[in-house]
Design a protein around this motif. Sequence first.
Motif, PDB file in Angstrom:
ATOM      1  N   UNK A 151      -2.594  41.230 -26.619  1.00 11.57           N
ATOM      2  CA  UNK A 151      -2.145  42.500 -27.194  1.00 11.57           C
ATOM      3  C   UNK A 151      -0.966  42.216 -28.131  1.00 11.57           C
ATOM      4  N   UNK A 152      -1.219  42.060 -29.436  1.00 17.31           N
ATOM      5  CA  UNK A 152      -0.149  41.688 -30.374  1.00 17.31           C
ATOM      6  C   UNK A 152       0.794  42.828 -30.729  1.00 17.31           C
ATOM      7  N   UNK A 153       0.616  44.015 -30.112  1.00 21.07           N
ATOM      8  CA  UNK A 153       1.493  45.145 -30.442  1.00 21.07           C
ATOM      9  C   UNK A 153       2.669  45.277 -29.475  1.00 21.07           C
ATOM     10  N   UNK A 154       2.823  44.319 -28.569  1.00 24.93           N
ATOM     11  CA  UNK A 154       3.956  44.371 -27.647  1.00 24.93           C
ATOM     12  C   UNK A 154       5.262  44.099 -28.399  1.00 24.93           C
ATOM     13  N   UNK A 155       6.368  44.552 -27.826  1.00 23.83           N
ATOM     14  CA  UNK A 155       7.666  44.320 -28.447  1.00 23.83           C
ATOM     15  C   UNK A 155       8.709  45.255 -27.888  1.00 23.83           C
ATOM     16  N   UNK A 156       9.876  45.298 -28.530  1.00 23.58           N
ATOM     17  CA  UNK A 156      10.920  46.158 -28.002  1.00 23.58           C
ATOM     18  C   UNK A 156      12.118  46.279 -28.917  1.00 23.58           C
ATOM     19  N   UNK A 157      13.065  47.090 -28.475  1.00 22.47           N
ATOM     20  CA  UNK A 157      14.322  47.300 -29.182  1.00 22.47           C
ATOM     21  C   UNK A 157      15.383  47.651 -28.148  1.00 22.47           C
ATOM     22  N   UNK A 158      16.573  47.063 -28.295  1.00 24.71           N
ATOM     23  CA  UNK A 158      17.648  47.340 -27.346  1.00 24.71           C
ATOM     24  C   UNK A 158      18.991  47.267 -28.049  1.00 24.71           C
ATOM     25  N   UNK A 159      19.979  47.941 -27.485  1.00 26.55           N
ATOM     26  CA  UNK A 159      21.331  47.906 -28.035  1.00 26.55           C
ATOM     27  C   UNK A 159      22.327  48.154 -26.917  1.00 26.55           C
ATOM     28  N   UNK A 160      23.548  47.676 -27.123  1.00 30.72           N
ATOM     29  CA  UNK A 160      24.617  47.895 -26.141  1.00 30.72           C
ATOM     30  C   UNK A 160      25.961  47.868 -26.862  1.00 30.72           C
ATOM     31  N   UNK A 161      26.794  48.865 -26.616  1.00 32.24           N
ATOM     32  CA  UNK A 161      28.147  48.929 -27.151  1.00 32.24           C
ATOM     33  C   UNK A 161      29.124  48.951 -25.983  1.00 32.24           C
ATOM     34  N   UNK A 162      30.125  48.059 -26.005  1.00 30.90           N
ATOM     35  CA  UNK A 162      31.036  47.880 -24.881  1.00 30.90           C
ATOM     36  C   UNK A 162      32.488  48.077 -25.293  1.00 30.90           C
ATOM     37  N   UNK A 163      33.276  48.570 -24.343  1.00 34.32           N
ATOM     38  CA  UNK A 163      34.728  48.564 -24.476  1.00 34.32           C
ATOM     39  C   UNK A 163      35.301  48.095 -23.152  1.00 34.32           C
TER      40      UNK A 163
ATOM     41  N   UNK B 109      39.457  48.604 -17.058  1.00 33.06           N
ATOM     42  CA  UNK B 109      38.608  49.754 -17.341  1.00 33.06           C
ATOM     43  C   UNK B 109      37.533  49.310 -18.326  1.00 33.06           C
ATOM     44  N   UNK B 110      36.284  49.725 -18.073  1.00 34.01           N
ATOM     45  CA  UNK B 110      35.203  49.334 -18.984  1.00 34.01           C
ATOM     46  C   UNK B 110      34.240  50.497 -19.189  1.00 34.01           C
ATOM     47  N   UNK B 111      33.565  50.432 -20.331  1.00 26.75           N
ATOM     48  CA  UNK B 111      32.563  51.449 -20.673  1.00 26.75           C
ATOM     49  C   UNK B 111      31.470  50.791 -21.501  1.00 26.75           C
ATOM     50  N   UNK B 112      30.219  51.158 -21.233  1.00 24.82           N
ATOM     51  CA  UNK B 112      29.082  50.667 -22.011  1.00 24.82           C
ATOM     52  C   UNK B 112      28.135  51.818 -22.322  1.00 24.82           C
ATOM     53  N   UNK B 113      27.671  51.841 -23.558  1.00 24.65           N
ATOM     54  CA  UNK B 113      26.574  52.720 -23.959  1.00 24.65           C
ATOM     55  C   UNK B 113      25.376  51.829 -24.236  1.00 24.65           C
ATOM     56  N   UNK B 114      24.263  52.086 -23.548  1.00 25.35           N
ATOM     57  CA  UNK B 114      23.144  51.140 -23.525  1.00 25.35           C
ATOM     58  C   UNK B 114      21.842  51.861 -23.824  1.00 25.35           C
ATOM     59  N   UNK B 115      20.997  51.213 -24.647  1.00 24.52           N
ATOM     60  CA  UNK B 115      19.679  51.761 -24.978  1.00 24.52           C
ATOM     61  C   UNK B 115      18.633  50.664 -24.845  1.00 24.52           C
ATOM     62  N   UNK B 116      17.460  51.053 -24.341  1.00 27.72           N
ATOM     63  CA  UNK B 116      16.421  50.060 -24.062  1.00 27.72           C
ATOM     64  C   UNK B 116      15.051  50.692 -24.265  1.00 27.72           C
ATOM     65  N   UNK B 117      14.171  49.957 -24.945  1.00 21.74           N
ATOM     66  CA  UNK B 117      12.786  50.392 -25.121  1.00 21.74           C
ATOM     67  C   UNK B 117      11.907  49.153 -25.183  1.00 21.74           C
ATOM     68  N   UNK B 118      10.945  49.048 -24.278  1.00 22.81           N
ATOM     69  CA  UNK B 118      10.104  47.859 -24.174  1.00 22.81           C
ATOM     70  C   UNK B 118       8.645  48.269 -24.026  1.00 22.81           C
ATOM     71  N   UNK B 119       7.782  47.618 -24.814  1.00 24.43           N
ATOM     72  CA  UNK B 119       6.329  47.827 -24.734  1.00 24.43           C
ATOM     73  C   UNK B 119       5.683  46.547 -24.216  1.00 24.43           C
ATOM     74  N   UNK B 120       4.939  46.669 -23.111  1.00 26.56           N
ATOM     75  CA  UNK B 120       4.315  45.516 -22.465  1.00 26.56           C
ATOM     76  C   UNK B 120       2.892  45.852 -22.057  1.00 26.56           C
ATOM     77  N   UNK B 121       2.090  44.787 -21.849  1.00 25.57           N
ATOM     78  CA  UNK B 121       0.719  44.955 -21.367  1.00 25.57           C
ATOM     79  C   UNK B 121       0.361  43.732 -20.540  1.00 25.57           C
TER      80      UNK B 121
END
Length: 752
Positions: free
Chosen positions: A341-353, A371-383
């Motif tokens: 399945x060649x359409x697998x893939x993903x995108x992710x990001x993370x911002x930290x303080x 003190x710490x803070x993270x804003x996190x995003x994740x999207x993954x396509x698998x088969x």
Amino acid sequence: MKTLLLLSFLVLTNLCAYAHLGSISGVVKDQATNLPLKGVTVQLSGQGKTTVTNELGQYRLEGLVASKYKVELSYVGFKSLVLEVSVLDDKTEFVKTLLSNADVELSEVVVSAQRAHDQQLINGVDIKLRPINNSQEILRMVPGLFIGQHAGGGKAEQIFLRGFDLDHGTDIRLTVDGMPVNMVSHAHGQGYADLHFVIPELVQGVDFKKGPYTTDKGNFTTAGWANFRTKDALDKSFVKLEAGQYDSFRAVAGVDLLGQKGRDKSQSAYIASEYSFTNSYFDNPQNFNRLNIVGKYHGHVAPNTNLTLTGSTFWSKWNHSGQIPDRAIESGMIGFYGSVDPTEGGETSRTNFNAQLVTVTPSNYVIKNQFYYSNYNFELYSNFTFFLEDSLYGDQMRQKEKRNLFGYNGSISKQHYFGKSSWTTTLGIQYRHDLTNRTELSHTVNRSLTLDPYKLGNVNELNASFYADELILVNDRFTVNAGLRLDYFRNQYEDLLANPVNTRRANDAILSPKLNLYYTFNPRVQLYLNTGKGFHSNDTRVVVPQGGKQILPGAYGSDLGVIFKPFPKMLINVAAWYLWMQQEFVYVGDAGVIEPSGKSKRQGLDLSVRYQITKTLYADMDVSSAKPRAIGELEGMNYLPLAPLFTSTGGLSLQMSNGLSGSLRYRYLANRPANEDNSIVAKGYVVADAQINYAKKRYNVGLSLQNLLNTKWKETQFATLSRLKNEIEPVEEIHFTPGTPFFAKLSLTLFF
């Protein structure tokens, strides 16, 4: 009564005598950056007194009779110094010292009772001798730890350690400058730990310990923990360019914002950035993109207070070829580097303080606030199963989440002295809160069409902890460490697919005691016994259905080991270990279901050897063996799938005075069971890599060669039931991601 009076008299006499003694107080700094050095060994020659510097580079030696003393300072990668200090009665002599960089000398490494509990001797040597080329190499700094990538480079690596298939971090606690990396109740899997937001060139060192024996390390600390320390200052500003096969390019830059003027005032600041692109070696181009930006400030905000501020942001996007079944290769359907399945893939990001404040009071209390803070995003396509569930559109799925993570780590500690004895008391509190938005598992087609949402909800998870730790140096040979921590979890899950929307809650707590004993026979031999209880929390989507019961499985472990130097230039650490784990419930992120897992036990041997062959040539080897088994299952049906049984890594490192350096390394992972009855076997591999560098004051040229022998190897493997497009019946067999073939990469670094 007479005995009590006699004892009281002896104690008072000793205290009175001690009150008239002098002391030595000092601070040690890095000559290149003028910043404090933590962990420097400070010894009084011939006196049996040893200590180490604290977070502000400070040390203190008390109870000294009036005399002249030789003070020896040593730190791996720095030139050792011997100072002569005169001590007077009732006086404290203050000494300020600058240490300069130097070649590693194993003969200067001291096995000491004061260094008993950190056990970072081997790691300090490794950091100085092995160049770190990418994010994966950071994890490989932990002896016996193996990693595998099976989703194109943008997904977190699969981790193996001490008879554990740790998935992406379920049973190992990973932090960066004390900030958590593991994600609880993650869309892909519990403990998911993505380290790719770290720029390798900024790593100063790696602190680690295998096993659940450290009081201030909580959730996920069963197989062990690792904390990656980034540099507080850049020696020089730099630009680094890399180019390699398969359309691979990378650019890194770091700029010192304050320069020497700032360092003279004991402060530093820098900004760094990294961009990577590659199509990789798969038949299906990866089109991998990654961008990192980091800024860091470190300085004195008061005479005995350091403030460190770090901000970073990271983004990555990629395609990947996924796991492929053996039969697809054997039939000629695809090549070894092909894709189903060649359409697998993903995108992710993370911002930290991350904000860290360390204060040493006039009474020598060490107070830490973070003190710490993270804003996190994740999207993954698998088969993984292809057409097993949906024979028309296939089984592709999307795992997606958005998360806000914030928390606090605080502690106060004080070292007390009495004669040749000392004890350090530490009290700490920790707080972590995770809030996810629309954590999702859905059936998709071509990464564009959503066919069926399986799971969709919001996670609200809180973990509050308190711990107390006592480190007692009974004398200059015997050290005792005892600790106890309490962790409380509150879990809430809002099911957005329920009609009406349903919110459920649960909570639980767990106590984790620790006891560690160390006996140092002499500066060459130290025996230790580590014991303790650890745990990993379970996913909120498991906790809530179980009503908060049996969802904090304990792990009980022990290590019996020895660190010794049979020769001045050889360092060895060998340990026999055992770990027992309770019943647990596991949330399978790829299927959205809960699977019960029974008790298990693991036992094995670890061996690490470091040897300086000549002044410029170093050898190292790590060997780990393990016997992991499920408890309560029939013999022959009690294997733990994918758990490593035997691993070995090692190599040679060269550091010459003319600027030439390099390394030749190998890693070996033996065959291991892929299912419970060992009827399907995950094949082992041996891979060799090489690195050569030529450094001058203003530039560095490097050549990196991965998989020197161009071995065809399977980096990650799973026993999976799947069905290909034209198959009538499904087949269970090995599905794998191929490891990199021969790969060459050139680099040029310019300093200014």
